[in-house]
Design an enzyme around this catalytic site. Structure first.
Site, PDB file in Angstrom:
ATOM      1  N   SER A 207      40.922  36.383  43.600  1.00  0.00           N
ATOM      2  CA  SER A 207      39.648  36.664  43.220  1.00  0.00           C
ATOM      3  C   SER A 207      39.423  37.360  42.065  1.00  0.00           C
ATOM      4  O   SER A 207      40.165  38.220  41.654  1.00  0.00           O
ATOM      5  CB  SER A 207      38.935  37.354  44.583  1.00  0.00           C
ATOM      6  OG  SER A 207      37.706  37.833  44.102  1.00  0.00           O
TER       7      SER A 207
ATOM      8  N   TYR B  15      38.690  44.428  50.565  1.00  0.00           N
ATOM      9  CA  TYR B  15      38.704  43.148  50.098  1.00  0.00           C
ATOM     10  C   TYR B  15      39.500  43.083  48.530  1.00  0.00           C
ATOM     11  O   TYR B  15      40.389  42.602  48.416  1.00  0.00           O
ATOM     12  CB  TYR B  15      37.403  42.398  50.024  1.00  0.00           C
ATOM     13  CG  TYR B  15      37.396  40.775  49.571  1.00  0.00           C
ATOM     14  CD1 TYR B  15      37.759  39.914  50.313  1.00  0.00           C
ATOM     15  CD2 TYR B  15      36.911  40.607  48.128  1.00  0.00           C
ATOM     16  CE1 TYR B  15      37.746  38.529  49.904  1.00  0.00           C
ATOM     17  CE2 TYR B  15      37.371  39.155  47.645  1.00  0.00           C
ATOM     18  CZ  TYR B  15      37.703  38.381  48.371  1.00  0.00           C
ATOM     19  OH  TYR B  15      37.501  37.004  47.965  1.00  0.00           O
TER      20      TYR B  15
HETATM   21  N1  LIG Z   1      33.668  32.136  48.320  1.00  0.00           N
HETATM   22  C1  LIG Z   1      33.719  33.027  47.355  1.00  0.00           C
HETATM   23  O1  LIG Z   1      33.018  33.372  46.877  1.00  0.00           O
HETATM   24  C2  LIG Z   1      35.249  33.391  46.760  1.00  0.00           C
HETATM   25  C3  LIG Z   1      35.297  33.815  45.727  1.00  0.00           C
HETATM   26  C4  LIG Z   1      36.534  34.462  45.150  1.00  0.00           C
HETATM   27  C5  LIG Z   1      37.623  34.077  45.905  1.00  0.00           C
HETATM   28  N2  LIG Z   1      37.519  33.582  47.289  1.00  0.00           N
HETATM   29  C6  LIG Z   1      38.575  33.204  47.933  1.00  0.00           C
HETATM   30  O2  LIG Z   1      38.699  31.755  48.181  1.00  0.00           O
HETATM   31  C7  LIG Z   1      39.550  31.475  49.453  1.00  0.00           C
HETATM   32  C8  LIG Z   1      38.776  30.436  50.114  1.00  0.00           C
HETATM   33  O3  LIG Z   1      37.491  30.999  50.411  1.00  0.00           O
HETATM   34  P1  LIG Z   1      36.084  30.017  50.844  1.00  0.00           P
HETATM   35  O4  LIG Z   1      35.008  30.399  50.074  1.00  0.00           O
HETATM   36  O5  LIG Z   1      36.926  28.651  50.993  1.00  0.00           O
HETATM   37  O6  LIG Z   1      36.214  30.604  52.436  1.00  0.00           O
HETATM   38  P2  LIG Z   1      35.777  30.001  53.894  1.00  0.00           P
HETATM   39  O7  LIG Z   1      35.316  31.113  54.672  1.00  0.00           O
HETATM   40  O8  LIG Z   1      35.036  28.747  53.593  1.00  0.00           O
HETATM   41  O9  LIG Z   1      37.356  29.636  54.243  1.00  0.00           O
HETATM   42  C9  LIG Z   1      38.464  30.329  54.666  1.00  0.00           C
HETATM   43  C10 LIG Z   1      39.095  29.723  55.840  1.00  0.00           C
HETATM   44  O10 LIG Z   1      40.266  30.528  56.110  1.00  0.00           O
HETATM   45  C11 LIG Z   1      40.474  30.235  57.478  1.00  0.00           C
HETATM   46  N3  LIG Z   1      40.854  31.485  58.162  1.00  0.00           N
HETATM   47  C12 LIG Z   1      40.205  32.792  58.183  1.00  0.00           C
HETATM   48  N4  LIG Z   1      40.973  33.630  58.881  1.00  0.00           N
HETATM   49  C13 LIG Z   1      42.298  33.202  59.008  1.00  0.00           C
HETATM   50  C14 LIG Z   1      43.364  33.430  59.652  1.00  0.00           C
HETATM   51  N5  LIG Z   1      43.797  34.682  60.443  1.00  0.00           N
HETATM   52  N6  LIG Z   1      44.537  32.273  59.922  1.00  0.00           N
HETATM   53  C15 LIG Z   1      44.240  31.187  59.373  1.00  0.00           C
HETATM   54  N7  LIG Z   1      42.994  30.789  59.109  1.00  0.00           N
HETATM   55  C16 LIG Z   1      42.073  31.613  58.505  1.00  0.00           C
HETATM   56  C17 LIG Z   1      39.114  30.100  58.119  1.00  0.00           C
HETATM   57  O11 LIG Z   1      38.808  29.532  59.316  1.00  0.00           O
HETATM   58  C18 LIG Z   1      38.397  29.344  56.947  1.00  0.00           C
HETATM   59  O12 LIG Z   1      38.723  27.667  57.332  1.00  0.00           O
HETATM   60  C19 LIG Z   1      39.610  32.831  49.965  1.00  0.00           C
HETATM   61  O13 LIG Z   1      41.016  33.465  50.066  1.00  0.00           O
HETATM   62  C20 LIG Z   1      38.510  33.783  49.518  1.00  0.00           C
HETATM   63  O14 LIG Z   1      38.818  35.245  49.504  1.00  0.00           O
HETATM   64  C21 LIG Z   1      36.466  33.019  47.691  1.00  0.00           C
END
Ligand SMILES: NC(=O)c1ccc[n+]([C@@H]2O[C@H](COP(=O)([O-])OP(=O)(O)OC[C@H]3O[C@@H](n4cnc5c(N)ncnc54)[C@H](O)[C@@H]3O)[C@@H](O)[C@H]2O)c1
Length: 326
Positions: free
Chosen positions: A178, A191
């Site tokens: 991120s 985070y």
């Molecule tokens: N959405 C944003 O704004 C953003 C920004 C920067 C980085 N990210 C990063 O991108 C990645 C994906 O984010 P996203 O927006 O698609 O999130 P999301 O919440 O849509 O998807 C996350 C997935 O991880 C799974 N998950 C959570 N805890 C878990 C566990 N203990 N074991 C197995 N699976 C687990 C969830 O079930 C979900 O399917 C993450 O690492 C997030 O930190 C997201």
């Protein structure tokens, strides 16, 4: 080594740096994309958001997908979507339930994947969670869970799948970190710290592969600003033209391209590339003023996360104090 030999070694290193600089720019303007058909790509957190979209894109390029998530129904649904895309291919996608916050669960899943699917050659550590609490308001178990999913789990998956990549000198480890892994944000201490850890793991891994001479094992770290997947519902940006909340499709297209072109670092939007640079050259108080100017310090003020009704993550909404179980 004599002083002359030392001087010659330094000169060789400098020439190498200049050569790599030219090569880097050449690759930037004329990228070549590698094929991924036949590769086994494992994506954690593939049940929703970026993980699901990336899985669908890699499936279109005929990679075999190993979809891992704590939400088994969600990854089963994504596997069904992939099979519908490739009805001719019974081995297009495999779904695994795994709680990444448990090391035993990760190693058990990895053992099953190796025996049931084969050696993973593209590992995407994507799953992530966010509490969105201020430092002193965040319960200890939630802080631990954030680190175990966002950082420590990467160690277990890398330890499970990297040896085969090293042995064949072929593979790719992708870390979805991120922009919060490059700069601190008020209201996101757990985070940010966990994502800084993920960025550090990626960088060290890259250097380890160089040192081992394993040039066929690539690494990519992805540092996006907020993306409209639902994970960060409620966050705001002050200058959407420079620092927009990204669309998931756009983010995934960039991530896919970074994987196919073996790009080491991907920041989105481009403005994010400036953050570490600004941090290292500006006096701290001036940098703090820049962060305030761009509204980063207030970006979490209205964060509420995904509503629990459609939550598939361990995201905790602001009013809750318990650890959400799956
Ligand atoms: N959405 C944003 O704004 C953003 C920004 C920067 C980085 N990210 C990063 O991108 C990645 C994906 O984010 P996203 O927006 O698609 O999130 P999301 O919440 O849509 O998807 C996350 C997935 O991880 C799974 N998950 C959570 N805890 C878990 C566990 N203990 N074991 C197995 N699976 C687990 C969830 O079930 C979900 O399917 C993450 O690492 C997030 O930190 C997201």
């Amino acid at each position: 080594m004599s002083a002359l030999q030392e001087l010659a070694a330094i000169a060789v290193d400098v020439i190498r740096i200049l050569g790599l600089l030219v090569l880097g720019w050449f690759r930037f303007f004329f990228p070549t994309r590698k094929p991924v058909d036949g590769e086994i790509a494992l994506i954690t957190g593939a049940g929703s958001g970026l993980g699901r979209l990336l899985a669908l894109e890699l499936a279109k390029l005929r990679a075999t997908l190993v979809l891992v998530d704590v939400n088994f129904e969600a990854v089963q649904a994504v596997a069904a979507e992939i099979r519908a895309l490739r009805p001719d291919d019974k081995a297009a996608a495999f779904a695994y339930k795994c709680d990444l916050s448990s090391r035993d669960d990760v190693y058990a899943m990895a053992a099953r994947v190796k025996s049931e699917v084969g050696q993973v050659s593209i590992l995407v550590n994507n799953a992530g969670i966010v509490t969105g609490r201020k430092l002193l308001d965040c319960p200890d178990p939630l802080i631990e869970k954030t680190f175990s999913v966002n950082t420590t789990a990467h160690f277990w998956t890398v330890k499970a799948f990297l040896p085969a990549m090293i042995e064949s000198n072929h593979g790719h480890v992708v870390t979805i970190a991120s922009s919060a892994g490059l700069i601190g944000v008020a209201g996101l201490a757990d985070y940010c710290a966990s994502k800084h850890g993920a960025v550090g793991l990626d960088e060290s891994l890259r250097y380890e592969m160089h040192k081992l001479g394993k040039t066929g094992v690539k690494t990519t770290v992805v540092c996006p600003f907020f993306i409209d997947t639902g994970m960060f519902e409620g966050v705001t940006t002050r200058f959407p033209l420079i620092l927009p909340i990204l669309k998931p499709d756009y983010a995934v297209a960039k991530i896919l391209d970074a994987i196919l072109t073996n790009q080491s670092i991907l920041c989105m939007p481009r403005f994010v590339y400036l953050m570490p640079f600004a941090k290292s050259i500006l006096p701290t108080q001036a940098m703090d003023a820049v962060v305030r100017l761009f509204g980063v310090s207030n970006s979490m003020d209205d964060f509420h996360g995904r509503s629990s009704a459609n939550s598939t993550t361990a995201t905790a909404s602001k009013g809750r104090t318990d650890v959400k179980s799956h």
